[in-house]
Design a protein around this motif. Structure first.
Motif, PDB file in Angstrom:
ATOM      1  N   MET A 310     -43.523  -8.286   0.980  1.00  9.03           N
ATOM      2  CA  MET A 310     -43.823  -7.522   2.186  1.00  9.03           C
ATOM      3  C   MET A 310     -43.220  -8.194   3.410  1.00  9.03           C
ATOM      4  O   MET A 310     -43.171  -9.426   3.494  1.00  9.03           O
ATOM      5  CB  MET A 310     -45.351  -7.432   2.339  1.00  9.03           C
ATOM      6  N   ASP A 311     -42.760  -7.395   4.335  1.00  9.70           N
ATOM      7  CA  ASP A 311     -42.239  -7.896   5.602  1.00  9.70           C
ATOM      8  C   ASP A 311     -43.329  -8.725   6.290  1.00  9.70           C
ATOM      9  O   ASP A 311     -44.454  -8.237   6.479  1.00  9.70           O
ATOM     10  CB  ASP A 311     -41.838  -6.716   6.489  1.00  9.70           C
ATOM     11  N   PRO A 312     -43.031  -9.976   6.664  1.00  2.00           N
ATOM     12  CA  PRO A 312     -44.051 -10.808   7.322  1.00  2.00           C
ATOM     13  C   PRO A 312     -44.675 -10.149   8.542  1.00  2.00           C
ATOM     14  O   PRO A 312     -45.855 -10.385   8.842  1.00  2.00           O
ATOM     15  CB  PRO A 312     -43.267 -12.069   7.707  1.00  2.00           C
ATOM     16  N   LYS A 313     -43.923  -9.301   9.248  1.00  2.00           N
ATOM     17  CA  LYS A 313     -44.480  -8.608  10.409  1.00  2.00           C
ATOM     18  C   LYS A 313     -45.593  -7.641   9.994  1.00  2.00           C
ATOM     19  O   LYS A 313     -46.589  -7.480  10.703  1.00  2.00           O
ATOM     20  CB  LYS A 313     -43.382  -7.849  11.154  1.00  2.00           C
ATOM     21  N   LEU A 314     -45.425  -7.016   8.837  1.00  2.00           N
ATOM     22  CA  LEU A 314     -46.442  -6.087   8.354  1.00  2.00           C
ATOM     23  C   LEU A 314     -47.670  -6.843   7.845  1.00  2.00           C
ATOM     24  O   LEU A 314     -48.803  -6.379   7.999  1.00  2.00           O
ATOM     25  CB  LEU A 314     -45.865  -5.203   7.247  1.00  2.00           C
ATOM     26  N   VAL A 315     -47.436  -7.996   7.226  1.00  2.48           N
ATOM     27  CA  VAL A 315     -48.556  -8.832   6.803  1.00  2.48           C
ATOM     28  C   VAL A 315     -49.346  -9.286   8.027  1.00  2.48           C
ATOM     29  O   VAL A 315     -50.584  -9.287   8.032  1.00  2.48           O
ATOM     30  CB  VAL A 315     -48.056 -10.055   6.007  1.00  2.48           C
ATOM     31  N   HIS A 316     -48.620  -9.654   9.098  1.00  2.00           N
ATOM     32  CA  HIS A 316     -49.276 -10.092  10.330  1.00  2.00           C
ATOM     33  C   HIS A 316     -50.100  -8.945  10.927  1.00  2.00           C
ATOM     34  O   HIS A 316     -51.203  -9.173  11.438  1.00  2.00           O
ATOM     35  CB  HIS A 316     -48.234 -10.574  11.334  1.00  2.00           C
ATOM     36  N   PHE A 317     -49.583  -7.720  10.839  1.00  2.00           N
ATOM     37  CA  PHE A 317     -50.328  -6.551  11.318  1.00  2.00           C
ATOM     38  C   PHE A 317     -51.656  -6.420  10.574  1.00  2.00           C
ATOM     39  O   PHE A 317     -52.712  -6.196  11.191  1.00  2.00           O
ATOM     40  CB  PHE A 317     -49.489  -5.281  11.143  1.00  2.00           C
ATOM     41  N   GLU A 318     -51.623  -6.563   9.255  1.00  2.00           N
ATOM     42  CA  GLU A 318     -52.864  -6.463   8.484  1.00  2.00           C
ATOM     43  C   GLU A 318     -53.827  -7.575   8.878  1.00  2.00           C
ATOM     44  O   GLU A 318     -55.044  -7.366   8.963  1.00  2.00           O
ATOM     45  CB  GLU A 318     -52.554  -6.506   6.987  1.00  2.00           C
ATOM     46  N   LYS A 319     -53.294  -8.761   9.119  1.00  2.00           N
ATOM     47  CA  LYS A 319     -54.138  -9.887   9.530  1.00  2.00           C
ATOM     48  C   LYS A 319     -54.812  -9.581  10.870  1.00  2.00           C
ATOM     49  O   LYS A 319     -56.010  -9.819  11.048  1.00  2.00           O
ATOM     50  CB  LYS A 319     -53.292 -11.160   9.628  1.00  2.00           C
ATOM     51  N   LEU A 320     -54.044  -9.043  11.820  1.00  2.00           N
ATOM     52  CA  LEU A 320     -54.605  -8.720  13.131  1.00  2.00           C
ATOM     53  C   LEU A 320     -55.690  -7.649  13.026  1.00  2.00           C
ATOM     54  O   LEU A 320     -56.710  -7.709  13.720  1.00  2.00           O
ATOM     55  CB  LEU A 320     -53.498  -8.248  14.075  1.00  2.00           C
ATOM     56  N   CYS A 321     -55.470  -6.672  12.151  1.00  3.41           N
ATOM     57  CA  CYS A 321     -56.468  -5.615  11.976  1.00  3.41           C
ATOM     58  C   CYS A 321     -57.760  -6.175  11.392  1.00  3.41           C
ATOM     59  O   CYS A 321     -58.864  -5.826  11.836  1.00  3.41           O
ATOM     60  CB  CYS A 321     -55.918  -4.513  11.071  1.00  3.41           C
ATOM     61  N   LEU A 322     -57.643  -7.029  10.398  1.00  5.49           N
ATOM     62  CA  LEU A 322     -58.837  -7.610   9.785  1.00  5.49           C
ATOM     63  C   LEU A 322     -59.575  -8.515  10.774  1.00  5.49           C
ATOM     64  O   LEU A 322     -60.811  -8.545  10.805  1.00  5.49           O
ATOM     65  CB  LEU A 322     -58.447  -8.385   8.521  1.00  5.49           C
ATOM     66  N   ARG A 323     -58.825  -9.243  11.585  1.00  6.89           N
ATOM     67  CA  ARG A 323     -59.461 -10.062  12.619  1.00  6.89           C
ATOM     68  C   ARG A 323     -60.239  -9.185  13.600  1.00  6.89           C
ATOM     69  O   ARG A 323     -61.386  -9.472  13.954  1.00  6.89           O
ATOM     70  CB  ARG A 323     -58.401 -10.851  13.403  1.00  6.89           C
ATOM     71  N   ALA A 324     -59.601  -8.122  14.052  1.00  3.79           N
ATOM     72  CA  ALA A 324     -60.251  -7.235  15.021  1.00  3.79           C
ATOM     73  C   ALA A 324     -61.517  -6.620  14.432  1.00  3.79           C
ATOM     74  O   ALA A 324     -62.541  -6.510  15.119  1.00  3.79           O
ATOM     75  CB  ALA A 324     -59.275  -6.142  15.463  1.00  3.79           C
ATOM     76  N   ALA A 325     -61.458  -6.250  13.157  1.00  5.19           N
ATOM     77  CA  ALA A 325     -62.639  -5.666  12.516  1.00  5.19           C
ATOM     78  C   ALA A 325     -63.742  -6.706  12.363  1.00  5.19           C
ATOM     79  O   ALA A 325     -64.912  -6.417  12.622  1.00  5.19           O
ATOM     80  CB  ALA A 325     -62.257  -5.090  11.156  1.00  5.19           C
ATOM     81  N   ALA A 326     -63.371  -7.926  11.958  1.00  5.01           N
ATOM     82  CA  ALA A 326     -64.363  -8.985  11.783  1.00  5.01           C
ATOM     83  C   ALA A 326     -65.065  -9.304  13.094  1.00  5.01           C
ATOM     84  O   ALA A 326     -66.256  -9.623  13.120  1.00  5.01           O
ATOM     85  CB  ALA A 326     -63.701 -10.240  11.215  1.00  5.01           C
ATOM     86  N   GLU A 327     -64.325  -9.193  14.192  1.00  4.57           N
ATOM     87  CA  GLU A 327     -64.881  -9.510  15.513  1.00  4.57           C
ATOM     88  C   GLU A 327     -65.415  -8.271  16.226  1.00  4.57           C
ATOM     89  O   GLU A 327     -65.813  -8.343  17.395  1.00  4.57           O
ATOM     90  CB  GLU A 327     -63.787 -10.173  16.361  1.00  4.57           C
ATOM     91  N   GLU A 328     -65.384  -7.133  15.502  1.00  7.95           N
ATOM     92  CA  GLU A 328     -65.887  -5.858  16.017  1.00  7.95           C
ATOM     93  C   GLU A 328     -65.211  -5.463  17.334  1.00  7.95           C
ATOM     94  O   GLU A 328     -65.839  -4.896  18.237  1.00  7.95           O
ATOM     95  CB  GLU A 328     -67.411  -5.895  16.169  1.00  7.95           C
ATOM     96  N   ARG A 329     -63.927  -5.727  17.431  1.00  8.72           N
ATOM     97  CA  ARG A 329     -63.137  -5.304  18.595  1.00  8.72           C
ATOM     98  C   ARG A 329     -62.543  -3.929  18.271  1.00  8.72           C
ATOM     99  O   ARG A 329     -61.370  -3.805  17.913  1.00  8.72           O
ATOM    100  CB  ARG A 329     -62.055  -6.336  18.903  1.00  8.72           C
ATOM    101  N   SER A 330     -63.372  -2.920  18.379  1.00  2.84           N
ATOM    102  CA  SER A 330     -62.991  -1.586  17.924  1.00  2.84           C
ATOM    103  C   SER A 330     -61.805  -1.004  18.695  1.00  2.84           C
ATOM    104  O   SER A 330     -60.918  -0.378  18.104  1.00  2.84           O
ATOM    105  CB  SER A 330     -64.185  -0.638  18.016  1.00  2.84           C
ATOM    106  N   GLU A 331     -61.772  -1.176  20.005  1.00  2.00           N
ATOM    107  CA  GLU A 331     -60.672  -0.621  20.795  1.00  2.00           C
ATOM    108  C   GLU A 331     -59.344  -1.276  20.416  1.00  2.00           C
ATOM    109  O   GLU A 331     -58.317  -0.594  20.308  1.00  2.00           O
ATOM    110  CB  GLU A 331     -60.945  -0.806  22.287  1.00  2.00           C
TER     111      GLU A 331
END
Length: 472
Positions: A310-331
């Motif tokens: 997978m393109d590292p940029k896409l992996v980083h996107f998934e990481k950012l999404c999971l971080r935002a969800a874990a921290e409940e940063r919905s916006e």
């Protein structure tokens, strides 16, 4: 003698069509006979009707192999809420047929495949060859053999005509959608499209042998993960030869004490999910038939027909999404998905729905607490996220998840399902923080893994596309 795999689109479509027709008739009869009955009786009859339909679908999937067999294996990983709890053991027993003991093809027919690919007699290639298969995969069988130099090897051989069968299955996807909806409504068009995109990759064993060799090298000397080396010089399009692994199967692992099951669960999680964030690559086919517990305690992983870089940029996107969800940063989560094109109808999706949808699917690894993953927990999360019968998150289910993310989320769900089958307990979030936040490990296995990483740093990723037949 076992019959060959039906290969024509008509023959294979007819089998599934028969199931669909009988299911429709059964449903109509059931509905008619329900008139005037109490709610409890109606529920019981609907339950028995669903059980019969589901069992019939399972039997057909098990005899067809190809794409149908792959769908059956996906069912066997997730203890889906297709039938009530009282009947689930019987249902799982039928699914075990798909996972571990698929109907076999005679050795005479399999031998013909081997000798056609090698262009010489079997005895000229192997010093010994046991004609009894030791395992059945979605498109082939596995045998035990010995090379002239004494090496013990596993030989995976494709069923005769399975390549034609797979392509017939792919053409029949529209029919599959109608048929499978009767018992498996979670098999959505997106799931089938993803399978269509990747299934042909499994037909080229020569490419799979090359992939397996690379992954074996990547995990060389690992303290608890083992990938057997392939033998590329003896692997052909339809025959894959690799190092033989002695070990306990998944059913035996499920009977082990809690501590051992928890250890295996963490290893499974690190290999199938952690690899994406550590190496930007992962195996896309987690299921119990691909895992063995070696005598030395390492967990061996098999089958690399569906493998993705997978393109590292896409992996980083998934990481950012999971971080935002874990921290409940919905916006923030919603905006990430809009920018990536995951949400293509922003006016229809609010920030809270976006957050709750991600948490419904992935909260198990986003909450900082010790959690036992049960079959019900794994299947419930999966169904809530993808099953169109569930009224929740209808807006999110209609959005456009790019194929590369669909592939990684499928691997994540199937890993979740395996952990549920193990009843594994851990603080999965504390493990995930290693790759989500680059934090130091807190488990014994994590410390051993990071010690190994220091002496085996990951190499730069060469490719960013899935390993499909079109790229081979």
């Amino acid at each position: 003698m076992a019959k060959n795999v039906p290969t024509s689109r008509l023959a294979r479509g007819t089998k599934l069509g028969a199931v669909a027709a009988s299911s429709v008739i059964r449903s109509k009869k059931t509905r008619l006979s329900m008139r005037g009955r109490s709610e409890a009786v109606r529920a019981k009859m609907a339950e028995e009707s669903m059980i019969r339909t589901t069992e019939q679908v399972v039997m057909v999937l098990g005899t067809m192999k190809g794409v149908a067999m792959k769908l059956g294996q996906m069912m066997s990983v997730l203890d889906l809420d297709l039938v009530p709890e009282d009947h689930r053991d019987r249902f799982q027993q039928r699914l075990a047929v798909l996972r571990n003991a698929a109907p076999t093809v005679s050795f005479e027919n399999m031998r013909a495949v081997i000798e056609q690919d090698y262009g010489r007699p079997l005895e000229d290639v192997f010093a010994e060859f046991d004609p009894e298969p030791i395992a059945a995969a979605s498109i082939g069988q596995v045998y035990r053999a010995t090379l002239a130099d004494g090496r013990r090897v596993a030989v995976k051989v494709q069923y005769p005509g399975v390549d034609v069968a797979v392509r017939a299955d792919l053409k029949n996807l529209t029919m599959f959608r109608r048929v499978l909806a009767s018992a498996m409504p979670w098999i959505t068009p997106a799931v089938l499209d993803e399978l269509k995109l990747n299934m042909e990759a499994e037909l080229d064993y020569r490419a799979e042998a090359a992939t397996q060799s690379e992954i074996a090298h990547l995990y060389r000397d690992h303290p608890f993960i083992f990938v057997p080396s392939a033998v590329p010089e003896l692997s052909t399009t339809r025959v894959l030869v690799s190092e033989f692994v002695e070990g306990a199967g998944f059913d035996e692992m499920r009977t082990l004490p809690d501590a051992e099951r928890n250890r295996i669960g963490e290893i499974v999680y690190r290999f199938y999910v952690g690899s994406l964030f550590t190496f930007n690559e992962f195996c896309g086919d987690p299921h119990p038939g691909n895992v063995l517990l070696a005598p030395d305690g390492r967990v061996a992983f098999l089958d690399f027909g569906l493998f993705n870089r997978m393109d590292p940029k896409l992996v980083h996107f998934e990481k950012l999404c999971l971080r935002a969800a874990a921290e409940e940063r919905s916006e923030d989560l919603r905006q990430l998905m809009i920018d990536r094109g995951v949400i293509d109808s922003p006016d229809e999706i609010g920030a809270e729905e976006c957050l709750e949808y991600v948490l419904a699917a992935s909260e198990w690894c986003l909450v900082d607490e010790v959690l036992t993953i049960t079959p019900e927990l794994a299947s419930g999360a999966f169904l809530l996220a993808v099953d169109p019968r569930a009224s929740e998150f209808t807006g999110m289910k209609q959005q456009n998840l790019p194929p590369e993310h669909l592939f990684s989320r499928r691997a994540d769900f199937l890993t979740f399902g395996m952990l549920g089958q193990l009843d594994a307990t851990n603080n999965w979030h504390s493990i995930a923080r290693e790759w989500l936040y680059d934090e130091p490990p807190v488990t014994e296995l994590g410390i051993a893994h990071h010690d190994w990483l220091r002496t085996h740093p990951p190499k730069p990723v060469k490719k960013t596309r899935p390993r499909k037949a079109t790229t081979r």
